[in-house]
Scaffold this motif. Structure first.
Motif, mmCIF file in Angstrom:
data_model
loop_
_atom_site.group_PDB
_atom_site.id
_atom_site.type_symbol
_atom_site.label_atom_id
_atom_site.label_comp_id
_atom_site.label_asym_id
_atom_site.label_seq_id
_atom_site.Cartn_x
_atom_site.Cartn_y
_atom_site.Cartn_z
ATOM 1 N N THR A 136 0.842 -1.198 0.000
ATOM 2 C CA THR A 136 0.000 0.000 0.000
ATOM 3 C C THR A 136 0.873 1.241 0.000
ATOM 4 O O THR A 136 0.528 2.234 -0.584
ATOM 5 C CB THR A 136 -0.954 0.055 1.202
ATOM 6 O OG1 THR A 136 -0.192 -0.071 2.368
ATOM 7 C CG2 THR A 136 -2.005 -0.997 1.127
ATOM 8 N N ARG A 140 0.096 3.779 -2.924
ATOM 9 C CA ARG A 140 -0.539 5.041 -2.559
ATOM 10 C C ARG A 140 0.457 6.197 -2.472
ATOM 11 O O ARG A 140 0.066 7.328 -2.306
ATOM 12 C CB ARG A 140 -1.261 4.915 -1.203
ATOM 13 C CG ARG A 140 -2.300 3.819 -1.169
ATOM 14 C CD ARG A 140 -3.608 4.271 -1.780
ATOM 15 N NE ARG A 140 -4.370 3.097 -2.189
ATOM 16 C CZ ARG A 140 -5.654 3.111 -2.488
ATOM 17 N NH1 ARG A 140 -6.329 4.223 -2.447
ATOM 18 N NH2 ARG A 140 -6.261 2.010 -2.862
ATOM 19 N N ALA A 158 -7.619 7.979 2.536
ATOM 20 C CA ALA A 158 -8.337 7.508 1.343
ATOM 21 C C ALA A 158 -9.781 8.003 1.372
ATOM 22 O O ALA A 158 -10.310 8.453 0.351
ATOM 23 C CB ALA A 158 -8.290 5.987 1.262
ATOM 24 N N LYS A 161 -9.886 11.732 0.691
ATOM 25 C CA LYS A 161 -9.651 12.031 -0.722
ATOM 26 C C LYS A 161 -10.860 11.670 -1.582
ATOM 27 O O LYS A 161 -11.241 12.400 -2.477
ATOM 28 C CB LYS A 161 -8.418 11.274 -1.234
ATOM 29 C CG LYS A 161 -7.150 12.072 -1.053
ATOM 30 C CD LYS A 161 -6.055 11.606 -1.997
ATOM 31 C CE LYS A 161 -6.266 12.074 -3.425
ATOM 32 N NZ LYS A 161 -5.237 11.544 -4.347
ATOM 33 N N ASP A 230 -7.613 5.490 -11.386
ATOM 34 C CA ASP A 230 -7.747 4.057 -11.091
ATOM 35 C C ASP A 230 -8.934 3.514 -11.881
ATOM 36 O O ASP A 230 -9.706 2.692 -11.398
ATOM 37 C CB ASP A 230 -7.947 3.842 -9.591
ATOM 38 C CG ASP A 230 -7.897 2.361 -9.191
ATOM 39 O OD1 ASP A 230 -7.267 1.560 -9.919
ATOM 40 O OD2 ASP A 230 -8.506 2.001 -8.164
ATOM 41 N N GLN A 251 -8.000 7.671 -5.444
ATOM 42 C CA GLN A 251 -6.668 7.884 -6.022
ATOM 43 C C GLN A 251 -6.619 9.023 -7.025
ATOM 44 O O GLN A 251 -5.643 9.154 -7.770
ATOM 45 C CB GLN A 251 -6.197 6.602 -6.712
ATOM 46 C CG GLN A 251 -6.308 5.393 -5.821
ATOM 47 C CD GLN A 251 -5.301 4.347 -6.188
ATOM 48 O OE1 GLN A 251 -4.107 4.623 -6.270
ATOM 49 N NE2 GLN A 251 -5.760 3.142 -6.411
#
Ligand SMILES: Nc1ncnc2c1ncn2[C@@H]1O[C@H](COP(=O)(O)OP(=O)(O)OP(=O)(O)O)[C@@H](O)[C@H]1O
Ligand SMILES: [Mg+2]
Length: 295
Positions: A136, A140, A158, A161, A230, A251
């Motif tokens: 990760t 990330r 996450a 975001k 993504d 993402q």
């Protein structure tokens, strides 16, 4: 049983003292790998016996993990963190009841839920950094200083975001779920009916579906300056009316990101490639890229 299942099951049983104890563990986790049992009564402002009782209950519900080493200490389990977020959303008047799981996977558990006004929402619990820390971190691009709390930070980041992306894009009438709320690692959003594009055996009009996807990528890029980063057939939902929605935005990058062009190209390659392979819809990648980048 998934962590979210555990949280949903035991959340209703939690009393204010249980929640206070969970809060105290959360607040002290960056300071201690395991929050010492000895410090807990003072931190929670509860009598010692009561604290013991609460910790034992939380342990039985599998919301906390008890460690015994040179001292006795506690840390939150994923389900314990879930309960804190659920509690905040309930108190904020966002969440009333949970329904069935919509998707349980590696990076998220998504649940069907109801607001106090009986509106259906989807509640997404982000799961990052627990099983494969190295992976990760690489994927990330986020470096955690304190390994033992990195899953808390990464999952929360996450969710923040993803919620930010939904809020940025939704006003531009881009086909995605309506942002409702966010707390910790959890995003509440509009509930959508349908299944992933990847799961569909056939489409009534594949080139029309591709057009719709490209037109939304374009609106995001041109009007909101956002790239999904993504994108694939797994993050496009086909609704019962055959229109699309694009999901799973944590993402995303903006056009200012140094790899913006590359990430847009990768998204487009995935989509154009998928429609070519599965539905024989031929589109030149360069033409499609040109289309999504011009006003
Ligand atoms: N707003 C929503 N309404 C209904 N279902 C949803 C919603 N958002 C996500 N889902 C369901 O949950 C699944 C996973 O969601 P998403 O793609 O956002 O997460 P993910 O990070 O890819 O999770 P995983 O690693 O578990 O696949 C989706 O494929 C979809 O079935
Ligand atoms: Mg996904």
């Amino acid at each position: 049983m998934s962590a979210a299942n555990t949280a949903v099951k035991f959340f209703r049983k939690l009393e204010p003292e249980d929640l206070r104890t969970l809060h105290v563990i959360e607040a002290n986790m960056s300071r201690y790998r395991y929050v010492p049992e000895k410090t807990m009564p003072k931190l929670a402002e509860l009598p010692e016996q009561e604290t013991q009782y609460r910790l034992a209950r939380l342990g039985r519900f599998k919301l906390v993990y008890r460690w015994t080493g040179s001292y006795k200490g506690y840390t939150l389990n994923t389900a314990g963190y879930d309960c804190l977020a659920i509690n905040a959303l309930v108190k904020a008047g966002i969440l009333e009841a949970f329904g069935k799981p919509l998707g349980v996977g590696k990076e998220a558990d998504v649940y069907d839920a109801l607001t106090p006004e009986n509106k259906r929402i989807a509640v997404k619990f982000h799961r990052l950094g627990r099983t494969s820390f190295r992976q990760t971190r690489r994927v990330r691009g986020y470096i955690a200083e304190r390994r033992h709390v990195s899953w808390l930070y990464q999952s929360r980041l996450a969710a923040e975001k993803e919620f930010q992306a939904l809020k940025l894009l939704y006003p531009h009438s881009i086909a995605l779920p309506e942002p409702v709320s966010q707390n910790r690692h959890v995003v509440a959003m509009g509930m959508i009916e349908g299944a992933e594009l990847a799961e569909h055996k056939e489409l009534p009009n594949p080139s029309k579906t591709l057009e719709e996807v490209l037109s939304n990528i374009r609106k995001a890029y041109v009007n909101a300056r956002v790239i999904h980063a993504d994108l694939s057939e797994y993050n496009i939902i086909i609704m019962p009316n055959w229109h699309i929605l694009i999901i799973d935005w944590p993402q995303f990058v903006t056009r200012e990101h140094p790899n913006a062009e590359q990430l847009l190209r990768r998204d487009m390659k995935n989509i154009v490639g998928f429609f070519q392979r599965k539905y024989k819809v031929k589109t030149k990648l360069e033409d499609a890229l040109n289309y999504v980048q011009t006003n």
